[in-house]
Structure formats: structure tokens, C-alpha cells
Design a protein around this motif. Structure first.
Motif, PDB file in Angstrom:
ATOM      1  N   ARG A  98       0.827  -1.206   0.000  1.00 27.45           N
ATOM      2  CA  ARG A  98       0.000   0.000   0.000  1.00 27.45           C
ATOM      3  C   ARG A  98       0.861   1.256   0.000  1.00 27.45           C
ATOM      4  NH1 ARG A  98      -5.158  -1.190   3.787  1.00 27.45           N
ATOM      5  NH2 ARG A  98      -5.526  -3.283   3.041  1.00 27.45           N
ATOM      6  N   TYR A  99       2.127   1.113   0.342  1.00 28.76           N
ATOM      7  CA  TYR A  99       2.984   2.274   0.525  1.00 28.76           C
ATOM      8  C   TYR A  99       4.227   2.133  -0.338  1.00 28.76           C
ATOM      9  CZ  TYR A  99       0.005   2.194   4.602  1.00 28.76           C
ATOM     10  OH  TYR A  99      -1.086   2.126   5.418  1.00 28.76           O
ATOM     11  N   ARG A 100       4.929   3.252  -0.497  1.00 30.37           N
ATOM     12  CA  ARG A 100       6.197   3.247  -1.220  1.00 30.37           C
ATOM     13  C   ARG A 100       7.341   3.311  -0.226  1.00 30.37           C
ATOM     14  NH1 ARG A 100       6.383   5.773  -6.846  1.00 30.37           N
ATOM     15  NH2 ARG A 100       4.365   5.148  -7.662  1.00 30.37           N
ATOM     16  N   GLY A 101       8.399   2.639  -0.570  1.00 28.67           N
ATOM     17  CA  GLY A 101       9.583   2.671   0.290  1.00 28.67           C
ATOM     18  C   GLY A 101       9.658   1.426   1.150  1.00 28.67           C
ATOM     19  N   LEU A 102      10.852   0.880   1.236  1.00 27.09           N
ATOM     20  CA  LEU A 102      11.065  -0.367   1.961  1.00 27.09           C
ATOM     21  C   LEU A 102      10.695  -0.288   3.445  1.00 27.09           C
ATOM     22  CD1 LEU A 102      11.954  -3.231   1.482  1.00 27.09           C
ATOM     23  CD2 LEU A 102      14.303  -2.532   1.918  1.00 27.09           C
ATOM     24  N   LYS A 104       8.355   1.437   4.934  1.00 25.85           N
ATOM     25  CA  LYS A 104       6.892   1.401   5.072  1.00 25.85           C
ATOM     26  C   LYS A 104       6.330   0.036   4.705  1.00 25.85           C
ATOM     27  CE  LYS A 104       6.186   6.315   4.240  1.00 25.85           C
ATOM     28  NZ  LYS A 104       5.635   7.290   3.306  1.00 25.85           N
ATOM     29  N   VAL A 105       6.909  -0.601   3.688  1.00 22.94           N
ATOM     30  CA  VAL A 105       6.446  -1.931   3.280  1.00 22.94           C
ATOM     31  C   VAL A 105       6.760  -2.941   4.384  1.00 22.94           C
ATOM     32  CG1 VAL A 105       6.773  -3.785   1.601  1.00 22.94           C
ATOM     33  CG2 VAL A 105       6.566  -1.430   0.820  1.00 22.94           C
ATOM     34  N   ARG A 106       7.940  -2.825   5.001  1.00 20.31           N
ATOM     35  CA  ARG A 106       8.285  -3.706   6.126  1.00 20.31           C
ATOM     36  C   ARG A 106       7.306  -3.538   7.275  1.00 20.31           C
ATOM     37  NH1 ARG A 106      14.748  -2.908   6.182  1.00 20.31           N
ATOM     38  NH2 ARG A 106      15.246  -4.505   4.648  1.00 20.31           N
ATOM     39  N   LEU A 107       6.918  -2.302   7.542  1.00 19.81           N
ATOM     40  CA  LEU A 107       5.954  -2.032   8.599  1.00 19.81           C
ATOM     41  C   LEU A 107       4.594  -2.646   8.251  1.00 19.81           C
ATOM     42  CD1 LEU A 107       5.473  -0.647  11.309  1.00 19.81           C
ATOM     43  CD2 LEU A 107       4.806   1.410  10.037  1.00 19.81           C
ATOM     44  N   GLN A 108       4.206  -2.527   6.975  1.00 18.98           N
ATOM     45  CA  GLN A 108       2.944  -3.151   6.542  1.00 18.98           C
ATOM     46  C   GLN A 108       2.998  -4.660   6.743  1.00 18.98           C
ATOM     47  OE1 GLN A 108       1.868  -2.615   2.406  1.00 18.98           O
ATOM     48  NE2 GLN A 108       0.178  -4.057   2.573  1.00 18.98           N
ATOM     49  N   HIS A 109       4.107  -5.281   6.404  1.00 19.20           N
ATOM     50  CA  HIS A 109       4.245  -6.734   6.585  1.00 19.20           C
ATOM     51  C   HIS A 109       4.196  -7.111   8.062  1.00 19.20           C
ATOM     52  CE1 HIS A 109       6.238  -7.552   2.411  1.00 19.20           C
ATOM     53  NE2 HIS A 109       4.998  -7.120   2.321  1.00 19.20           N
ATOM     54  N   ALA A 110       4.823  -6.299   8.906  1.00 15.63           N
ATOM     55  CA  ALA A 110       4.790  -6.577  10.342  1.00 15.63           C
ATOM     56  C   ALA A 110       3.357  -6.472  10.869  1.00 15.63           C
ATOM     57  CB  ALA A 110       5.708  -5.609  11.084  1.00 15.63           C
ATOM     58  N   PHE A 111       2.620  -5.457  10.441  1.00 16.66           N
ATOM     59  CA  PHE A 111       1.226  -5.318  10.869  1.00 16.66           C
ATOM     60  C   PHE A 111       0.366  -6.471  10.344  1.00 16.66           C
ATOM     61  CE2 PHE A 111       1.588  -0.461  11.416  1.00 16.66           C
ATOM     62  CZ  PHE A 111       1.879  -0.599  12.755  1.00 16.66           C
ATOM     63  N   SER A 112       0.628  -6.892   9.116  1.00 15.93           N
ATOM     64  CA  SER A 112      -0.130  -8.011   8.545  1.00 15.93           C
ATOM     65  C   SER A 112       0.133  -9.303   9.323  1.00 15.93           C
ATOM     66  CB  SER A 112       0.238  -8.213   7.070  1.00 15.93           C
ATOM     67  OG  SER A 112      -0.145  -7.086   6.310  1.00 15.93           O
ATOM     68  N   ALA A 113       1.395  -9.538   9.679  1.00 17.37           N
ATOM     69  CA  ALA A 113       1.728 -10.728  10.460  1.00 17.37           C
ATOM     70  C   ALA A 113       1.070 -10.670  11.832  1.00 17.37           C
ATOM     71  CB  ALA A 113       3.249 -10.850  10.602  1.00 17.37           C
ATOM     72  N   THR A 114       1.059  -9.487  12.435  1.00 15.48           N
ATOM     73  CA  THR A 114       0.399  -9.321  13.729  1.00 15.48           C
ATOM     74  C   THR A 114      -1.093  -9.589  13.609  1.00 15.48           C
ATOM     75  OG1 THR A 114       2.056  -7.686  14.351  1.00 15.48           O
ATOM     76  CG2 THR A 114       0.034  -7.720  15.648  1.00 15.48           C
ATOM     77  N   ALA A 115      -1.702  -9.073  12.545  1.00 14.63           N
ATOM     78  CA  ALA A 115      -3.137  -9.301  12.323  1.00 14.63           C
ATOM     79  C   ALA A 115      -3.429 -10.793  12.162  1.00 14.63           C
ATOM     80  CB  ALA A 115      -3.605  -8.533  11.091  1.00 14.63           C
TER      81      ALA A 115
END
Length: 147
Positions: A98-102, A104-115
Motif C-alpha cells: 500500500r505504501y512506497r519505500g522499503l 513502510k512496506v516492512r511495517l505493513q508486513h509486520a502489521f499483517s503478520a500481527t493481524a
């Protein structure tokens, strides 16, 4: 296409590789007493696909290896990971960032794993089984109409 003994053979390309497709004649297959065991074709005739020797032997080796207990043990680990990845794609939409830049993408993956972990914990605590096959909207509609 060439005719040979009541059938035809045809050199083709399948998935970018050379192969020969042999189609048996309906006149040969229909009267055969083993036809039902030999083919499930609606036309009632057998078709064979022959590959060159090296790819064929590699395929036979792979299928033989898949029957061993060692391979099944290794694949069981992969199957668990594949299920997790599939759940992440379905639930959190990880296929596209959803975001640009590594960072932010890492943060998205961390949130997805948490979810995913929260979803799995909820299912564990409430006793809901997460292992079910998908069904189409048409199947859901048919179920509601019959109930």
C-alpha cells in the motif's frame, strides 16, 4: 498430423517444450473391454502425451521421490508455510504494497503478520476451526435456498 494404426500422432509444444500427442481412434477404443479403465474422455478415446527422454526421466524421478517419507516430511513443512502465505494474501491483501519505500512496506508486513496472529489466537480461543475450504457465492446462495 500422421495416421498410424487407427490413431494419429501430432508433434506439439506444451508449456514451451516439445512433445508428441498420440490420439487413439474411437473405433479402436470404444469396443475395447478396458476402455473405462483406460480413459475418462467424454469422446471415449485415449490420448497419450510423450515427452523427450530427458524431461520424461526427470519427471519420473521427481514422482518417485515424492512417494518417499523424507520428501513428505519436508513437504509438510512447506505446506504449513504455504497455508500461512495464502491466509496472509487473502486476509491482509499482501499481494500489493500500500505504501512506497522499503521501511513502510516492512511495517505493513509486520502489521499483517500481527493481524494474522490475532486472527489465529481469536480462532483458538473461541474454538472456531480455521481449516475450511472456500465455497463460491453460488454455493452459499444454494445453501440458503435449501435451508
Amino acid at each position: 498430423m500422421a495416421e498410424r494404426g487407427g490413431g494419429a500422432w501430432n508433434p506439439v509444444k506444451q508449456h514451451g517444450a516439445d512433445a508428441i500427442v498420440i490420439t487413439f481412434s474411437v473405433r479402436t477404443c470404444r469396443p475395447c473391454p478396458f476402455q473405462e479403465q483406460c480413459t475418462s474422455s467424454a469422446l471415449g478415446r485415449r490420448m497419450l502425451t510423450l515427452r523427450p527422454r530427458e524431461p520424461h526421466e526427470a519427471l519420473v524421478r521427481a514422482r518417485t521421490e515424492q512417494k518417499t517419507e523424507t520428501w513428505r516430511t519436508k513437504y509438510a513443512l512447506r505446506a504449513g508455510v504455504e497455508g500461512t502465505i495464502n491466509q496472509a494474501l487473502d486476509v491482509t491483501g499482501l499481494r500489493r504494497a500500500r505504501y512506497r519505500g522499503l521501511p513502510k512496506v516492512r511495517l505493513q508486513h509486520a502489521f499483517s503478520a500481527t493481524a494474522l496472529n490475532v486472527i489465529r489466537l481469536d480462532a483458538y480461543w473461541t474454538g472456531h476451526d480455521q481449516h475450511h475450504t472456500r465455497s463460491s457465492r453460488l454455493e452459499h446462495l444454494a445453501y440458503r435456498l435449501t435451508a
